[in-house]
Design a protein around this motif. Sequence first.
Motif, PDB file in Angstrom:
ATOM      1  N   TRP A   1      60.708  17.353  39.801  1.00 37.21           N
ATOM      2  CA  TRP A   1      60.764  17.185  41.102  1.00 37.21           C
ATOM      3  C   TRP A   1      59.536  17.939  41.913  1.00 37.21           C
ATOM      4  O   TRP A   1      59.166  17.430  42.851  1.00 37.21           O
ATOM      5  CB  TRP A   1      62.200  17.659  41.713  1.00 37.21           C
ATOM      6  N   MET A   2      59.375  18.980  41.284  1.00 40.75           N
ATOM      7  CA  MET A   2      58.150  19.876  41.804  1.00 40.75           C
ATOM      8  C   MET A   2      56.967  18.951  41.840  1.00 40.75           C
ATOM      9  O   MET A   2      56.220  19.117  42.836  1.00 40.75           O
ATOM     10  CB  MET A   2      58.118  21.171  40.779  1.00 40.75           C
ATOM     11  N   HIS A   3      56.621  18.306  40.803  1.00 37.72           N
ATOM     12  CA  HIS A   3      55.292  17.463  40.747  1.00 37.72           C
ATOM     13  C   HIS A   3      55.589  16.360  41.671  1.00 37.72           C
ATOM     14  O   HIS A   3      54.653  15.928  42.554  1.00 37.72           O
ATOM     15  CB  HIS A   3      55.132  16.784  39.251  1.00 37.72           C
ATOM     16  N   LEU A   4      56.613  15.767  41.924  1.00 37.56           N
ATOM     17  CA  LEU A   4      56.720  14.513  43.160  1.00 37.56           C
ATOM     18  C   LEU A   4      56.616  15.425  44.265  1.00 37.56           C
ATOM     19  O   LEU A   4      55.669  14.686  45.131  1.00 37.56           O
ATOM     20  CB  LEU A   4      58.334  14.244  42.976  1.00 37.56           C
ATOM     21  N   LYS A   5      56.900  16.411  44.472  1.00 38.91           N
ATOM     22  CA  LYS A   5      57.199  17.127  45.992  1.00 38.91           C
ATOM     23  C   LYS A   5      55.386  17.776  46.247  1.00 38.91           C
ATOM     24  O   LYS A   5      54.887  17.457  47.137  1.00 38.91           O
ATOM     25  CB  LYS A   5      58.038  18.225  46.102  1.00 38.91           C
ATOM     26  N   ALA A   6      54.789  18.026  45.163  1.00 40.08           N
ATOM     27  CA  ALA A   6      53.223  18.396  45.239  1.00 40.08           C
ATOM     28  C   ALA A   6      52.599  17.080  45.711  1.00 40.08           C
ATOM     29  O   ALA A   6      51.697  17.436  46.425  1.00 40.08           O
ATOM     30  CB  ALA A   6      52.997  19.144  43.990  1.00 40.08           C
ATOM     31  N   VAL A   7      52.657  16.145  44.863  1.00 42.83           N
ATOM     32  CA  VAL A   7      51.858  14.844  45.287  1.00 42.83           C
ATOM     33  C   VAL A   7      52.231  14.613  46.758  1.00 42.83           C
ATOM     34  O   VAL A   7      51.265  14.113  47.477  1.00 42.83           O
ATOM     35  CB  VAL A   7      52.447  13.810  44.345  1.00 42.83           C
ATOM     36  N   GLU A   8      53.597  14.587  47.284  1.00 45.81           N
ATOM     37  CA  GLU A   8      53.982  14.313  48.501  1.00 45.81           C
ATOM     38  C   GLU A   8      53.229  15.109  49.623  1.00 45.81           C
ATOM     39  O   GLU A   8      52.535  14.757  50.598  1.00 45.81           O
ATOM     40  CB  GLU A   8      55.395  14.479  48.762  1.00 45.81           C
ATOM     41  N   ALA A   9      53.108  16.509  49.245  1.00 46.64           N
ATOM     42  CA  ALA A   9      52.379  17.425  49.977  1.00 46.64           C
ATOM     43  C   ALA A   9      51.055  17.058  50.218  1.00 46.64           C
ATOM     44  O   ALA A   9      50.417  17.106  51.404  1.00 46.64           O
ATOM     45  CB  ALA A   9      52.655  18.655  49.486  1.00 46.64           C
ATOM     46  N   HIS A  10      50.322  16.696  49.063  1.00 44.66           N
ATOM     47  CA  HIS A  10      48.971  16.689  49.212  1.00 44.66           C
ATOM     48  C   HIS A  10      48.562  15.317  49.936  1.00 44.66           C
ATOM     49  O   HIS A  10      47.782  15.347  50.854  1.00 44.66           O
ATOM     50  CB  HIS A  10      48.275  16.350  47.783  1.00 44.66           C
ATOM     51  N   LEU A  11      49.565  14.307  49.910  1.00 49.76           N
ATOM     52  CA  LEU A  11      49.220  12.961  50.528  1.00 49.76           C
ATOM     53  C   LEU A  11      49.601  13.199  51.913  1.00 49.76           C
ATOM     54  O   LEU A  11      48.864  12.732  53.022  1.00 49.76           O
ATOM     55  CB  LEU A  11      50.148  11.873  50.010  1.00 49.76           C
ATOM     56  N   ARG A  12      50.667  13.736  52.558  1.00 47.28           N
ATOM     57  CA  ARG A  12      51.170  14.071  53.800  1.00 47.28           C
ATOM     58  C   ARG A  12      50.008  15.179  54.672  1.00 47.28           C
ATOM     59  O   ARG A  12      49.604  14.604  55.736  1.00 47.28           O
ATOM     60  CB  ARG A  12      52.420  14.656  53.921  1.00 47.28           C
ATOM     61  N   VAL A  13      49.532  15.839  53.796  1.00 41.69           N
ATOM     62  CA  VAL A  13      48.692  16.719  54.522  1.00 41.69           C
ATOM     63  C   VAL A  13      47.176  16.290  54.527  1.00 41.69           C
ATOM     64  O   VAL A  13      46.538  16.519  55.514  1.00 41.69           O
ATOM     65  CB  VAL A  13      48.841  18.261  53.879  1.00 41.69           C
ATOM     66  N   ARG A  14      46.565  16.083  53.388  1.00 34.54           N
ATOM     67  CA  ARG A  14      45.445  15.501  53.267  1.00 34.54           C
ATOM     68  C   ARG A  14      44.862  14.198  52.943  1.00 34.54           C
ATOM     69  O   ARG A  14      44.173  13.591  53.097  1.00 34.54           O
ATOM     70  CB  ARG A  14      44.754  16.121  51.884  1.00 34.54           C
TER      71      ARG A  14
ATOM     72  N   ALA B   1      42.382  26.529  34.805  1.00 33.93           N
ATOM     73  CA  ALA B   1      42.492  26.071  36.201  1.00 33.93           C
ATOM     74  C   ALA B   1      44.220  26.462  36.348  1.00 33.93           C
ATOM     75  O   ALA B   1      44.305  26.868  37.931  1.00 33.93           O
ATOM     76  CB  ALA B   1      42.426  24.729  36.017  1.00 33.93           C
ATOM     77  N   ALA B   2      44.900  26.266  35.435  1.00 35.24           N
ATOM     78  CA  ALA B   2      46.243  26.570  35.572  1.00 35.24           C
ATOM     79  C   ALA B   2      46.685  27.890  36.124  1.00 35.24           C
ATOM     80  O   ALA B   2      47.598  28.476  37.028  1.00 35.24           O
ATOM     81  CB  ALA B   2      47.068  26.115  34.530  1.00 35.24           C
ATOM     82  N   ALA B   3      45.845  28.794  35.284  1.00 32.97           N
ATOM     83  CA  ALA B   3      45.941  30.191  35.465  1.00 32.97           C
ATOM     84  C   ALA B   3      45.566  30.680  36.936  1.00 32.97           C
ATOM     85  O   ALA B   3      46.380  31.467  37.789  1.00 32.97           O
ATOM     86  CB  ALA B   3      45.268  31.106  34.541  1.00 32.97           C
ATOM     87  N   ARG B   4      44.565  29.964  37.565  1.00 30.49           N
ATOM     88  CA  ARG B   4      44.048  30.458  38.879  1.00 30.49           C
ATOM     89  C   ARG B   4      45.217  29.744  40.046  1.00 30.49           C
ATOM     90  O   ARG B   4      45.521  30.458  41.017  1.00 30.49           O
ATOM     91  CB  ARG B   4      42.906  29.566  39.232  1.00 30.49           C
ATOM     92  N   ALA B   5      45.806  28.503  39.488  1.00 34.40           N
ATOM     93  CA  ALA B   5      46.858  28.180  40.516  1.00 34.40           C
ATOM     94  C   ALA B   5      47.910  29.084  40.667  1.00 34.40           C
ATOM     95  O   ALA B   5      48.633  29.303  41.513  1.00 34.40           O
ATOM     96  CB  ALA B   5      47.081  26.746  40.018  1.00 34.40           C
ATOM     97  N   VAL B   6      48.487  29.352  39.380  1.00 36.74           N
ATOM     98  CA  VAL B   6      49.719  30.481  39.301  1.00 36.74           C
ATOM     99  C   VAL B   6      49.283  31.865  40.118  1.00 36.74           C
ATOM    100  O   VAL B   6      50.019  32.255  40.720  1.00 36.74           O
ATOM    101  CB  VAL B   6      50.020  30.590  37.822  1.00 36.74           C
ATOM    102  N   ALA B   7      48.117  32.364  39.821  1.00 38.11           N
ATOM    103  CA  ALA B   7      47.769  33.628  40.373  1.00 38.11           C
ATOM    104  C   ALA B   7      47.589  33.614  41.952  1.00 38.11           C
ATOM    105  O   ALA B   7      48.073  34.374  42.560  1.00 38.11           O
ATOM    106  CB  ALA B   7      46.293  34.003  39.729  1.00 38.11           C
TER     107      ALA B   7
ATOM    108  N   VAL C   1      52.496  25.963  43.267  1.00 37.34           N
ATOM    109  CA  VAL C   1      51.401  26.103  42.115  1.00 37.34           C
ATOM    110  C   VAL C   1      51.002  24.536  41.846  1.00 37.34           C
ATOM    111  O   VAL C   1      49.870  24.651  41.570  1.00 37.34           O
ATOM    112  CB  VAL C   1      52.249  26.785  40.879  1.00 37.34           C
ATOM    113  N   LEU C   2      51.968  23.642  41.806  1.00 38.42           N
ATOM    114  CA  LEU C   2      51.292  22.620  41.483  1.00 38.42           C
ATOM    115  C   LEU C   2      50.429  21.524  42.420  1.00 38.42           C
ATOM    116  O   LEU C   2      49.432  21.009  42.177  1.00 38.42           O
ATOM    117  CB  LEU C   2      52.514  21.249  41.107  1.00 38.42           C
ATOM    118  N   THR C   3      50.480  22.315  43.687  1.00 38.10           N
ATOM    119  CA  THR C   3      49.694  21.591  44.862  1.00 38.10           C
ATOM    120  C   THR C   3      48.368  22.181  44.498  1.00 38.10           C
ATOM    121  O   THR C   3      47.238  21.477  44.529  1.00 38.10           O
ATOM    122  CB  THR C   3      49.924  21.920  46.259  1.00 38.10           C
ATOM    123  N   ARG C   4      48.281  23.387  44.074  1.00 34.28           N
ATOM    124  CA  ARG C   4      46.772  24.257  43.829  1.00 34.28           C
ATOM    125  C   ARG C   4      46.259  23.696  42.504  1.00 34.28           C
ATOM    126  O   ARG C   4      45.043  23.439  42.387  1.00 34.28           O
ATOM    127  CB  ARG C   4      46.960  25.490  43.660  1.00 34.28           C
TER     128      ARG C   4
END
Lengths: 467, 467
Positions: free
Chosen positions: A127-140, A382-388, A448-451
């Motif tokens: 669900w985190m992945h679905l919501k990260a996609v939603e955030a990207h699309l709604r915001v950008r 890339a993932a490390a930067r997103a988490v950080a 994290v996933l949006t990043r």
Amino acid sequence: MPDSELDAYCTANQDRFVSELMDALRIPSISANPDHAGDVRRSAEFFAQSAVLAGFERAEVLETSGLPAVYAERIVDASLPTALVYGHHDVQPVDPLDEWSSPPFEPVVRDGVLYGRGAVDDKGQVWMHLKAVEAHLRVRGELPLNLKLIVEGEEESGSVHFEELIHGHRDRLAADVLVVSDTAMASPDVPSLCVGLRGLCNVEVHVHGPSSDLHSGAFGGAVANPIAALAQVLAGLHDPVSGRVMVPGFYDGVREPSAAEREQMARAPFSEAAFRAEAGGIAATVGEQGWTVNERRWARPTLEFNGIWGGYSGPGHKTIIPASAGAKISCRLVPDQVPDEVAAKVVAAVEAAAPAGVVVEALPHGGGRPVLTPLDHPAVQAAARAVAAVFGREPLLLRGGGSIPPVESFARLMGMPAVLVGLGLPDDRIHAPNEKFSLDMYAHGVRVLTRLWDELAVALRRVPVGG
Amino acid sequence: MPDSELDAYCTANQDRFVSELMDALRIPSISANPDHAGDVRRSAEFFAQSAVLAGFERAEVLETSGLPAVYAERIVDASLPTALVYGHHDVQPVDPLDEWSSPPFEPVVRDGVLYGRGAVDDKGQVWMHLKAVEAHLRVRGELPLNLKLIVEGEEESGSVHFEELIHGHRDRLAADVLVVSDTAMASPDVPSLCVGLRGLCNVEVHVHGPSSDLHSGAFGGAVANPIAALAQVLAGLHDPVSGRVMVPGFYDGVREPSAAEREQMARAPFSEAAFRAEAGGIAATVGEQGWTVNERRWARPTLEFNGIWGGYSGPGHKTIIPASAGAKISCRLVPDQVPDEVAAKVVAAVEAAAPAGVVVEALPHGGGRPVLTPLDHPAVQAAARAVAAVFGREPLLLRGGGSIPPVESFARLMGMPAVLVGLGLPDDRIHAPNEKFSLDMYAHGVRVLTRLWDELAVALRRVPVGG
């Protein structure tokens, strides 16, 4: 650098993100129980529908010879990098039911923690992945890369039809990187990414003595005892002092973790007492000398006995020399061990150790290969930067001791590197009563996933032909 | 010197001796099966009645907490020696029934061999004693010694209430020698007597690791595996080269067979190929170096594994570190080992071998003592003369590898020496389908026993007080 618009969207919608997930958790999609086959299908349909609502262009239920998976995709531009997200929408059985503080399929939030079967393993993390996609699309309005999603319905019953899916949908599943959120971080304060998983191979041993059980008085002393022979063979497979596996060639090809990786592992929080408690109250840790507990579990191969049998095991005494005895062996493997080769070496070592008077037969069953994504792989970085960016702290780059068979399948069949961005915690009680997911970790996960999509879009961008 | 009158009586009545025995064999006195409790009682009544008909003064069914025994006696003169005959009137179960060439409780004679359950074990051999008494009384009018008879009804289910009989009837059972016909001779051409039986003790081992099964991926490498620990402990109990038991003190007190006894054992017919076939088609004989196969089985102590269990033994693979594992151990003992002491040494050796990370628990169960009647004991020599007179050849004085618990009970509780005058043959299939008794051996047996009473009367005669 924080993206305040995406973060603001996530913050504003967090309550809905939780309530939607609770709807997903209400479907008892227990794949191991055939009575729940309809629930698993309903769960697949729910996830497909939710993927479209989140912003995937298309989503469908993918049939297998077993239970259905879900496939969704949003292809922005063929020239952009493509990430494939793998997860599963099926869940573990719930017994013992009476140990649950609230019903497993009636999710509740208590003290900032969501309780319910599948909360973290793996519906919540999908669900985190679905919501990260939603955030990207709604915001950008668009994603920065192509995104594909495969959500399986049989992970908790062994992913037995997963390679069928890969073979049947190879082109659709093609991607530059596999992203999996189905693991745990070291602690809320010590974020981590998983870059490697151990492989597996199995060997079954049968020791044949007399054609039927013999009277131990009439024959004992002159007839080889299959249990004694088995004990001798098995005991010879480890050196009790060094803890090393004594199978000739067992360590051939083992890639030792680099100094940098060992340094990461050394920084993972570890309490001997807590580990012993987590391991079922054992009296002491043991293992291969020269390695820490975490290194033994993550970066070293092992040979374990999973079962043993022979003769009489009922009450009282039966004074026999049994006709046969047997044992199941499995090995956890690390890069670059090859399961079939290790199994063949174990078979050879077992058969070579057969004492006189019995026949020892060893049957190999190759399992899965180990997987390891280099620490300096662009997707890992890339993932490390997103988490950080979200946790305010560089994640440790660690490994896991077990296997996630689809990760191995993608690596082996499609050469796909994997990065495991798991937001669980070690005490989330996956597979046990009162499974839970910290809502802080859940919220952090969406961020994290949006990043991650932004970071991967840059890290994996293709050099133009001729460029 | 043959007694032509006794022999003539036996020859003249052989057909009746066989037909009477067949009547005894028709009673399905299976002690292990509660459904046959009535048959065991009927069998006891039949043997009591038959003892009186044979010439015992009195016979009665002796009750126990379990199934009934039979007691009979003929006290000729208190100053004469007294022999106590032990046997059993219960029989083994008959399955697999479809492997019998004729129904187990419908005895038949084919080619000079009597087939039926109990033919040799032990109804037929008890019947020899009844007929020897009958012959003496009919031909001479009296026995040359006092004779007592105890025929048990639970030998095939473990003689569990036999010591109760001894304690309850100590005076009646008192005798100078115990005579048992419940064993086999080396071959029809190589008569033998059994002078010793091995003892027994048991130890059960439990290895406790984690409180429940662990995932071998998450924990494998750092947690001691109970099966590995058990294999290591068990493998350490034997030296694979010498074949000796490595329990400290295990051989303390072991009385080595004399040169004379080893010479007797060396003369027992033995075929390696035939023994391997008899032992269920094993590839090779094994055992303690420096001893022959028969010496290993008869005169040397052993430590055997009777059962082992732990973890998962079903189909396929279950990659666990099991919570526990266990094994059953039994030791066959020789004079002068003491069961409780040996069991305690095995317990100590097992617990001392416990590797780190597991808890090893060993539970001792003392069994029975070994028994051995000296080769030069007057009763043994008397029996040897009786056998030699009938077979025309000196019997070998051998031992058996198993135990007959009542023989041990009489030795331990009443200090009674035993001589085992068994007329079975090694291939009589006791406990198996198509149990049989050679009618030649049966006829020889009655003759041997008629002589045995004469020989014992002389060999054991009491020196008059003041004489």
